[in-house]
Design a protein around this motif. Sequence first.
Motif, PDB file in Angstrom:
ATOM      1  N   THR A 133       0.838  -1.194   0.000  1.00  0.00           N
ATOM      2  CA  THR A 133       0.000   0.000   0.000  1.00  0.00           C
ATOM      3  C   THR A 133       0.871   1.241   0.000  1.00  0.00           C
ATOM      4  O   THR A 133       1.871   1.321   0.715  1.00  0.00           O
ATOM      5  CB  THR A 133      -0.904   0.004   1.244  1.00  0.00           C
ATOM      6  N   GLN A 188     -10.242  -9.809  10.764  1.00  0.00           N
ATOM      7  CA  GLN A 188      -9.595 -10.244   9.519  1.00  0.00           C
ATOM      8  C   GLN A 188     -10.250 -11.510   8.968  1.00  0.00           C
ATOM      9  O   GLN A 188     -10.429 -11.646   7.758  1.00  0.00           O
ATOM     10  CB  GLN A 188      -8.097 -10.463   9.752  1.00  0.00           C
ATOM     11  N   TYR A 244       2.020 -10.207   9.039  1.00  0.00           N
ATOM     12  CA  TYR A 244       1.793  -9.282   7.923  1.00  0.00           C
ATOM     13  C   TYR A 244       1.298  -9.975   6.651  1.00  0.00           C
ATOM     14  O   TYR A 244       1.498  -9.485   5.551  1.00  0.00           O
ATOM     15  CB  TYR A 244       3.072  -8.487   7.638  1.00  0.00           C
ATOM     16  N   THR A 296      -1.012 -10.851   3.699  1.00  0.00           N
ATOM     17  CA  THR A 296      -2.075 -10.201   2.935  1.00  0.00           C
ATOM     18  C   THR A 296      -2.651 -11.223   1.971  1.00  0.00           C
ATOM     19  O   THR A 296      -1.963 -11.665   1.045  1.00  0.00           O
ATOM     20  CB  THR A 296      -1.532  -8.990   2.135  1.00  0.00           C
ATOM     21  N   SER A 327      -6.608  -8.139  -3.572  1.00  0.00           N
ATOM     22  CA  SER A 327      -6.106  -8.241  -2.195  1.00  0.00           C
ATOM     23  C   SER A 327      -7.021  -7.507  -1.226  1.00  0.00           C
ATOM     24  O   SER A 327      -7.796  -6.635  -1.626  1.00  0.00           O
ATOM     25  CB  SER A 327      -4.683  -7.681  -2.099  1.00  0.00           C
ATOM     26  N   THR A 339      -6.815  -5.782   2.803  1.00  0.00           N
ATOM     27  CA  THR A 339      -5.945  -5.418   3.926  1.00  0.00           C
ATOM     28  C   THR A 339      -6.687  -4.551   4.925  1.00  0.00           C
ATOM     29  O   THR A 339      -7.335  -3.577   4.538  1.00  0.00           O
ATOM     30  CB  THR A 339      -4.716  -4.623   3.415  1.00  0.00           C
TER      31      THR A 339
END
Length: 196
Positions: A18, A123, A153, A155, A170, A172
């Motif tokens: 990002t 998540q 981390y 993704t 993706s 996030t």
Amino acid sequence: MPALAQNGAMWLDDKGRTTTLQFGGPTAQPPVPVDTPVMDMVDLFDSACLPKSGTPRDAATALSAADRLEPKSFTVAGTKKDPPLELAIWHGAGVVVAVTDGFFVAPQAQCNAVFYVNGLPDQATLIAAMQEKYGAPANAAEAVDKKGKARKYFTPEWSTTVDGKAFLVSATNMGSSTYMPGNRVHLAARLNGNIK
């Protein structure tokens, strides 16, 4: 402190990280957070960024006509070598949609939907909603390390094909920080193999 990039637009770089563009000037505020249900986020992202026909620009323009998004283009000043760059951005209630065919920060053609929320969704809930639309993540095996411990981390990414074009999608979750205020969910679709 630099102004918030395009009032909340975000992009993915060539490695899928990002990124934003920030410029000096008065501090801009992110969109007012809206607690959008996760499946509604996924549905809006799918409608705007992975339309079954036409382009993401066409889809975002259609959502504007339906009063769901408002165009908020942003111009990056030109240089001696390059002309000014117009970034295609739309705002809606708690969401920013950003589309590009590729530029210096985001070299792949892509469409991004960034949802600003009061509290980040779990998540697992986000991944489940994405799986309902796109199936299992293509990189699911990377979610845990050799010892079976969840990678901090990780993704998740999905491979999907729309109108004969392959996309890498993706999802996030990102918490608020000093330089990027606002809790946000970033859903992105990059056109595979198209790097400027």
